[in-house]
Scaffold this motif. Structure first.
Motif, PDB file in Angstrom:
ATOM      1  N   GLY A 128       0.711  -1.157  -0.063  1.00 20.57           N
ATOM      2  CA  GLY A 128      -0.096   0.081  -0.106  1.00 20.57           C
ATOM      3  C   GLY A 128       0.595   1.377  -0.038  1.00 20.57           C
ATOM      4  O   GLY A 128       0.279   2.272   0.240  1.00 20.57           O
ATOM      5  N   LYS A 129       2.239   0.930  -0.411  1.00 19.56           N
ATOM      6  CA  LYS A 129       2.961   2.161  -0.298  1.00 19.56           C
ATOM      7  C   LYS A 129       3.685   2.476  -1.869  1.00 19.56           C
ATOM      8  O   LYS A 129       4.019   1.614  -2.319  1.00 19.56           O
ATOM      9  N   ARG A 130       4.056   3.535  -2.300  1.00 22.04           N
ATOM     10  CA  ARG A 130       4.858   3.817  -3.120  1.00 22.04           C
ATOM     11  C   ARG A 130       6.166   4.492  -2.657  1.00 22.04           C
ATOM     12  O   ARG A 130       6.269   5.109  -1.913  1.00 22.04           O
ATOM     13  N   LYS A 131       7.363   3.330  -2.935  1.00 15.97           N
ATOM     14  CA  LYS A 131       8.594   3.756  -2.449  1.00 15.97           C
ATOM     15  C   LYS A 131       9.516   4.178  -3.688  1.00 15.97           C
ATOM     16  O   LYS A 131       9.360   3.638  -4.529  1.00 15.97           O
TER      17      LYS A 131
ATOM     18  N   GLU B 140      22.225   9.284  -1.628  1.00  9.00           N
ATOM     19  CA  GLU B 140      20.975   8.600  -1.978  1.00  9.00           C
ATOM     20  C   GLU B 140      19.799   8.975  -1.028  1.00  9.00           C
ATOM     21  O   GLU B 140      20.020   9.329   0.371  1.00  9.00           O
ATOM     22  N   MET B 141      18.522   9.114  -1.466  1.00  7.79           N
ATOM     23  CA  MET B 141      17.385   9.293  -0.506  1.00  7.79           C
ATOM     24  C   MET B 141      16.302   8.214  -0.977  1.00  7.79           C
ATOM     25  O   MET B 141      16.116   7.975  -2.171  1.00  7.79           O
ATOM     26  N   ALA B 142      15.704   7.774   0.216  1.00  5.18           N
ATOM     27  CA  ALA B 142      14.700   6.803  -0.193  1.00  5.18           C
ATOM     28  C   ALA B 142      13.397   7.424   0.395  1.00  5.18           C
ATOM     29  O   ALA B 142      13.258   8.003   1.774  1.00  5.18           O
ATOM     30  N   GLU B 143      12.230   7.374  -0.154  1.00  8.46           N
ATOM     31  CA  GLU B 143      11.040   7.864   0.314  1.00  8.46           C
ATOM     32  C   GLU B 143       9.952   6.726   0.490  1.00  8.46           C
ATOM     33  O   GLU B 143      10.040   6.089  -0.784  1.00  8.46           O
ATOM     34  N   GLU B 144       8.922   6.957   1.183  1.00  9.00           N
ATOM     35  CA  GLU B 144       7.756   6.089   0.992  1.00  9.00           C
ATOM     36  C   GLU B 144       6.433   6.792   1.306  1.00  9.00           C
ATOM     37  O   GLU B 144       6.394   7.739   2.142  1.00  9.00           O
TER      38      GLU B 144
ATOM     39  N   LEU C 272       3.628  11.505   2.707  1.00 11.70           N
ATOM     40  CA  LEU C 272       4.667  11.197   3.153  1.00 11.70           C
ATOM     41  C   LEU C 272       4.899  10.271   4.411  1.00 11.70           C
ATOM     42  O   LEU C 272       4.671  10.703   5.438  1.00 11.70           O
ATOM     43  N   LEU C 273       5.545   8.950   4.331  1.00 10.01           N
ATOM     44  CA  LEU C 273       5.534   8.217   5.523  1.00 10.01           C
ATOM     45  C   LEU C 273       7.015   8.043   5.963  1.00 10.01           C
ATOM     46  O   LEU C 273       7.051   7.952   7.327  1.00 10.01           O
ATOM     47  N   LEU C 274       7.866   8.040   5.143  1.00 13.32           N
ATOM     48  CA  LEU C 274       9.464   8.041   5.379  1.00 13.32           C
ATOM     49  C   LEU C 274      10.245   8.583   4.513  1.00 13.32           C
ATOM     50  O   LEU C 274      10.026   8.730   3.232  1.00 13.32           O
ATOM     51  N   ARG C 275      11.242   9.298   4.857  1.00 11.71           N
ATOM     52  CA  ARG C 275      12.250   9.822   4.468  1.00 11.71           C
ATOM     53  C   ARG C 275      13.677   9.676   4.734  1.00 11.71           C
ATOM     54  O   ARG C 275      13.808   9.809   6.091  1.00 11.71           O
ATOM     55  N   LYS C 276      14.504   8.668   4.106  1.00 13.94           N
ATOM     56  CA  LYS C 276      15.801   8.712   4.800  1.00 13.94           C
ATOM     57  C   LYS C 276      17.005   8.979   3.686  1.00 13.94           C
ATOM     58  O   LYS C 276      16.930   8.798   2.634  1.00 13.94           O
TER      59      LYS C 276
ATOM     60  N   GLY D  68      11.949  -5.219  -1.030  1.00 13.25           N
ATOM     61  CA  GLY D  68      11.555  -3.944  -0.310  1.00 13.25           C
ATOM     62  C   GLY D  68      12.521  -2.844  -0.095  1.00 13.25           C
ATOM     63  O   GLY D  68      12.261  -2.019   0.231  1.00 13.25           O
ATOM     64  N   GLU D  69      13.825  -3.027  -0.909  1.00 13.47           N
ATOM     65  CA  GLU D  69      14.868  -2.109  -0.963  1.00 13.47           C
ATOM     66  C   GLU D  69      14.980  -1.623  -2.278  1.00 13.47           C
ATOM     67  O   GLU D  69      15.385  -2.433  -3.151  1.00 13.47           O
TER      68      GLU D  69
END
Length: 203
Positions: free
Chosen positions: A22-25, A35-39, A47-51, A198-199
């Motif tokens: 249920g997420k767009r990664k 590098e940046m990863a978002e969910e 936006l649920l996650l940014r790292k 997942g990554e």
């Protein structure tokens, strides 16, 4: 030559997308090697996650640093209420935005609301939280404002306190809201895989 704006940097980055749980990664690889990863929530685009991570001096990938979302640490399970004392659990600081606000939660702060002071230090480009009982002090920046070179506005800052959690809210400026809408349009154009490990990886 002027440095490209943050939105231009995002557009120029190499991006891969994955739809899962249920997420767009989205994984971004910038020209400088960062590098940046978002969910994002697929239904709401929230936006649920940014790292972030970058290579160290030897060229190896460093560890991910969480900017938005649950910090990468083991949060103790819910203890029996009787066992909780003021000094038994450390405060946990995390950012969890809403559509129109930047928002931070600091858990395990049991003091009444009137002891908290939340302010803006414009000269240092940061927000400061402290308690009048000298039990807690925290200084933090808003990287989004820095990336857009926008000043801090004390009138946009507010806070509330409930269930031993201090909730700090900063209203997003119009420039940020507009840029986020633009970015969502860009991200939806990326052809996304529907499964994976997942990554998202970009060579």
């Amino acid at each position: 030559m002027a440095e490209p704006s943050w939105l231009e940097q995002l557009r120029a980055a190499r991006k891969t997308a994955l739809l899962r749980d249920g997420k767009r990664k989205i994984h971004y690889l910038f020209d400088n090697g960062k590098e940046m990863a978002e969910e994002y929530d697929l239904k709401t685009n929230q936006l649920l996650l940014r790292k972030w991570r970058e290579k160290n001096a030897l060229g190896a990938c460093g560890s991910w640093q969480v900017e938005v979302g649950e910090p990468d640490l083991l949060v103790p399970g819910a203890l029996d209420r009787e066992l909780i004392k003021e000094s038994s659990t450390n405060p946990v600081f995390m950012r969890k935005d809403t559509k129109s606000n930047f928002q931070w939660r600091i858990r395990n702060l049991p003091y009444p609301k009137d002891v908290y002071r939340v302010s803006v230090e414009k000269d240092r480009c940061c927000c400061v939280v402290h308690t009048t009982n000298k039990k807690y002090y925290k200084k933090f920046s808003i990287p989004d404002l820095d990336r857009f070179q926008l000043p801090l506005d004390s009138s946009a800052l507010s806070f509330s306190h409930a269930n031993n959690t201090l909730i700090i809210t900063y209203q997003k400026p119009t420039e940020i809201l507009t840029a986020e809408d633009e970015l969502q349009k860009e991200l939806k154009k990326i052809k996304a895989a529907n499964n994976g490990d997942g990554e998202c990886k970009t060579q």
